[in-house]
Write an enzyme that holds these catalytic residues in place. Structure first.
Site, PDB file in Angstrom:
ATOM      1  N   ASP A 198       0.754   2.646  -0.849  1.00  0.00           N
ATOM      2  CA  ASP A 198       1.558   3.704  -0.234  1.00  0.00           C
ATOM      3  C   ASP A 198       2.962   3.195   0.077  1.00  0.00           C
ATOM      4  O   ASP A 198       3.919   3.943   0.092  1.00  0.00           O
ATOM      5  CB  ASP A 198       0.863   4.267   1.006  1.00  0.00           C
ATOM      6  N   ASP A 230      -2.774  -3.686   5.016  1.00  0.00           N
ATOM      7  CA  ASP A 230      -1.591  -3.334   5.797  1.00  0.00           C
ATOM      8  C   ASP A 230      -1.678  -3.876   7.223  1.00  0.00           C
ATOM      9  O   ASP A 230      -0.740  -4.491   7.723  1.00  0.00           O
ATOM     10  CB  ASP A 230      -1.458  -1.814   5.824  1.00  0.00           C
ATOM     11  N   HIS A 290       7.361  -2.073   7.732  1.00  0.00           N
ATOM     12  CA  HIS A 290       7.071  -1.971   6.293  1.00  0.00           C
ATOM     13  C   HIS A 290       8.293  -2.334   5.460  1.00  0.00           C
ATOM     14  O   HIS A 290       9.394  -2.389   5.977  1.00  0.00           O
ATOM     15  CB  HIS A 290       6.661  -0.551   5.926  1.00  0.00           C
ATOM     16  N   SER A 297       2.911   5.136   6.700  1.00  0.00           N
ATOM     17  CA  SER A 297       1.758   5.471   5.865  1.00  0.00           C
ATOM     18  C   SER A 297       1.424   6.959   5.849  1.00  0.00           C
ATOM     19  O   SER A 297       0.778   7.430   4.920  1.00  0.00           O
ATOM     20  CB  SER A 297       0.512   4.710   6.326  1.00  0.00           C
ATOM     21  N   ASP A 316      -3.220  -0.165   1.096  1.00  0.00           N
ATOM     22  CA  ASP A 316      -2.195   0.124   2.105  1.00  0.00           C
ATOM     23  C   ASP A 316      -1.309  -1.104   2.310  1.00  0.00           C
ATOM     24  O   ASP A 316      -1.809  -2.196   2.559  1.00  0.00           O
ATOM     25  CB  ASP A 316      -2.851   0.556   3.416  1.00  0.00           C
ATOM     26  N   GLU A 351      -9.423   3.684   0.201  1.00  0.00           N
ATOM     27  CA  GLU A 351      -8.280   2.972   0.787  1.00  0.00           C
ATOM     28  C   GLU A 351      -8.653   1.590   1.327  1.00  0.00           C
ATOM     29  O   GLU A 351      -9.601   1.457   2.112  1.00  0.00           O
ATOM     30  CB  GLU A 351      -7.674   3.785   1.942  1.00  0.00           C
ATOM     31  N   HIS A 408       0.901  -6.367   9.319  1.00  0.00           N
ATOM     32  CA  HIS A 408       1.654  -5.971  10.517  1.00  0.00           C
ATOM     33  C   HIS A 408       1.657  -7.106  11.532  1.00  0.00           C
ATOM     34  O   HIS A 408       2.537  -7.191  12.375  1.00  0.00           O
ATOM     35  CB  HIS A 408       1.054  -4.706  11.143  1.00  0.00           C
TER      36      HIS A 408
END
Ligand SMILES: *[C@@H]1O[C@H](CO)[C@@H](O)[C@H](O)[C@H]1NC(C)=O
Ligand SMILES: *[C@@H]1O[C@H](CO)[C@@H](O)[C@H](O)[C@H]1NC(C)=O
Ligand SMILES: *[C@@H]1O[C@H](CO)[C@@H](O)[C@H](O)[C@H]1NC(C)=O
Ligand SMILES: *[C@@H]1O[C@H](CO)[C@@H](O)[C@H](O)[C@H]1NC(C)=O
Ligand SMILES: *[C@@H]1O[C@H](CO)[C@@H](O)[C@H](O)[C@H]1NC(C)=O
Ligand SMILES: *[C@@H]1O[C@H](CO)[C@@H](O)[C@H](O)[C@H]1NC(C)=O
Ligand SMILES: *[C@@H]1O[C@H](CO)[C@@H](O)[C@H](O)[C@H]1NC(C)=O
Ligand SMILES: *[C@H]1O[C@H](CO)[C@@H](O)[C@H](O)[C@H]1NC(C)=O
Ligand SMILES: [Zn+2]
Length: 565
Positions: A374, A334, A440, A112, A62, A329, A338
């Site tokens: 993704d 991810d 993102h 996502s 991710d 995953e 962030h």
């Protein structure tokens, strides 16, 4: 002229029916791309030589953009004291790679949910939504009609394949949710989640009790809070324990059983059994970061690699032997980005790579492994830091790991941090625009593939193509002219060859004759159709000739034709 007008009309009608909202639009993009590869010179050769995969494992990093991989690769090599900072991750050594375009139905840069739906159903959907055809409102209107029902999971179960997933996020989070849930917003994870009131939406957590998730062989991740009542510290206000309810669903077969694992201790003790369905929930929400587990010398949750290995063991314990689809995953790659916390993200990527390596060592050459992301994060690696310096350092004011957005903004020009600060595992790398949560990135992401037909995952393709190719490789949708035919014709050929061999031994003439008919069954059908077509064409030609003859004799009897009309 009239013909041209007609064809223009037909094209207009065609384009109108193929709006991007429609299920057919992305199928049509997928079909064209797949066919161009299968029918290319190298495709024809390779397709003949390989048997399509029995199992597919899709690894999703991710937020694992290209820059994220580069920076994490350098960090890993430097961390290991290697002078060569380019030693690849395991998945980077796969023989085939490509690029995937990640835009959602309605945004250039995807979240996502939309991207995971694309990867797991083959359809582009609206930002933040799960399993819904675009243009169906924001209150879960239109019932079944609005739901995407041809995702990999739905189709695989229909065909008797096993389906499962493991993630380091909550099981109800966007990426795993895309495999089973249908909702207008990914945040509708529990009954009283914001935005639920006034809609007919069902919360994501309770959807593990519905088709298709109720039939999944294995589901592992975090998220107790979304499944349990607030009375016991969860988020739910409906006093339900979805976990308990899941254990009480009657299994498909009497010999099947359901097992719920709620802690790492239970995970470690658990031995996969035949016919067992596993739900593993190991943390209140998302998993803690690997770095924090290491710093605290603690194993409060299983590692991603441990879950991946168990998931494959579970799949191998199944008796019907029809193959499986497994999604693994690395969700925290991810989540760390962030917060602009690249030390954390890099360690999550290491663990993700470890999972891929361990799984690769367990599976045979009947298994296709695909690794992708993704979406990316808006991270860049601006120059020109000396290689003798840590990638977490900077060249003058130029920070080598630099986010476009996020909480690392500092005072507006965070360029004066010390070497000590940069080494802190919880250090937030600088960003140029402040956001509590980084946005993102919208650029293409990588795809790495190995195993049968891995070469289909090359070039620059849509993220939806990944799902499309998987469906066709696993023969999940036999309505279309696709690899499915290739697969069955190959299986038929093989079967016939074997039958022929067997019959050769018994040398029974009658049987050989019937086999001969069996063998020629398909070509014969083709010939019959061809004959019918030729007959029809001939009949039409004769009719036209007759009409012309009659007309000319009729005209001749009245007056000569006028050439100017
Ligand atoms: C849901 O919305 C209705 C009005 O639309 C309101 O009367 C009700 O109090 C709301 N319920 C909750 C739990 O917020
Ligand atoms: C749900 O529960 C988690 C874990 O207790 C908590 O952090 C989160 O804020 C809750 N979410 C909502 C929307 O209440
Ligand atoms: C909640 O569920 C528990 C167990 O099912 C039950 O004992 C309790 O009475 C319920 N509480 C409410 C407020 O419904
Ligand atoms: C980490 O924990 C294990 C047992 O859980 C213990 O054996 C080991 O000594 C600990 N290591 C450190 C550095 O504290
Ligand atoms: C990089 O650093 C090394 C060691 O300090 C130095 O010898 C070298 O000249 C530097 N290279 C550049 C391009 O600055
Ligand atoms: C870094 O930026 C500040 C503020 O713009 C400037 O004063 C300083 O000279 C810069 N340092 C370097 C090494 O370029
Ligand atoms: C960097 O600058 C900010 C304000 O511009 C200051 O608050 C911070 O202490 C400085 N850090 C160092 C290490 O000098
Ligand atoms: C940017 O950094 C410089 C040097 O560290 C500092 O003097 C200046 O105040 C900072 N600028 C802002 C807008 O904070
Ligand atoms: Zn994200």
């Amino acid at each position: 002229m009239r013909l041209a007008a007609l064809s223009t009309l037909l094209i207009t009608v065609g384009a109108a029916t193929l709006r991007q909202e429609s299920i057919e639009y992305w199928n049509s993009v997928g079909r064209d791309c797949l066919n161009s590869k299968l029918k290319s010179d190298f495709g024809k050769v390779l397709a003949e030589q390989q048997t399509p995969p029995k199992n597919v494992i899709l690894f999703i990093g991710d937020g694992m953009g290209i820059a994220t991989i580069t920076a994490a690769r350098i960090a890993r090599n430097q961390g290991r004291g290697s002078a060569d900072t380019n030693i690849p991750f395991f998945f980077e050594t796969f023989p085939f790679s490509g690029l995937s375009k990640t835009a959602s139905f309605d945004t250039h840069t995807t979240d996502s949910a939309a991207s995971a739906v694309a990867l797991m159903t083959g359809h582009k959907v609206e930002q933040n939504t799960l399993g819904r055809i675009p243009g169906n409102g924001n209150k879960c209107e239109n019932g079944e009609k609005a739901k995407i029902r041809d995702g990999i999971a739905d189709l695989a179960l229909e065909k008797g394949l096993e389906v499962g997933f493991a993630t380091t996020s909550s099981i109800t989070d966007a990426t795993p949710g895309a495999l089973y849930a249908k909702d207008v917003h990914r945040r509708m994870e529990f009954d009283s989640a914001p935005g639920m009131n006034g809609t007919s939406c069902e919360d994501v957590a309770s959807q593990i009790l519905n088709h298709p998730a109720d039939k999944f062989r294995v589901m592992m991740g975090g998220g107790h809070a979304q499944f349990l009542s607030e009375v016991v510290g969860g988020n739910r206000t409906d006093n339900r324990s979805i976990e308990e309810e899941w254990t009480q669903i009657t299994p498909a077969l009497k010999s099947h059983s359901r097992v719920l694992l709620a802690s790492n201790e239970e995970f470690v003790r658990h031995e996969p059994k035949e016919g067992e369905q596993l739900l593993g929930i190991f943390s209140p929400l998302h998993f803690p970061y690997r770095v924090d587990e290491n710093l605290a010398n603690r194993s409060s949750v299983p590692r991603l690699s441990e879950m991946a290995v168990k998931a494959v063991q579970m799949m191998n314990k199944q008796s019907n032997n029809k193959g499986y689809f497994l999604m693994i995953e690395g969700a925290n790659i991810d989540k760390a980005q962030h917060k602009n916390k690249f030390h954390l993200a890099a360690e999550e990527l290491n663990e993700f790579d470890r999972a891929i390596k361990q799984v690769s060592e367990m599976v045979g050459d009947d298994t296709l492994i695909i690794v992708t992301a993704d979406h990316a994060h808006a991270l860049t690696i601006p120059g020109y830091l000396n290689k003798t310096e840590s990638i977490f350092e900077r060249d003058g004011n130029v920070t080598s790991i630099f986010f476009a957005t996020g909480p690392g903004f500092g005072d507006g020009n965070k360029t004066n941090y010390t070497k000590e600060e940069a080494k802190d595992p919880h250090f937030s790398q600088p960003s140029s625009i402040y956001f509590k949560d980084a946005r993102h990135g919208g650029e293409d992401v990588g795809i790495w593939a190995k195993g049968p037909f891995a070469w289909l995952f090359t070039g620059t393709i849509e993220n939806t193509q990944i799902a499309y190719n998987i469906k066709y490789l696993l023969c999940l949708d036999d309505k279309e002219d696709s690899i499915c035919d290739l697969r069955s014709s190959m299986a038929e050929k093989k079967e016939n060859e074997e039958t022929e061999k067997r019959l050769h031994k018994t040398t029974q003439s009658t049987q050989t004759e019937s086999l001969h008919i069996l063998n020629t069954d398909l070509p014969m059908r083709g010939m019959v159709i061809a004959l019918l077509v030729i007959t029809c064409v001939l009949a039409v030609l004769v009719a036209v000739l007759l009409v012309l003859l009659l007309r000319s004799s009729f005209r001749g009897s009245v007056k000569p034709s006028d050439s100017s009309s």
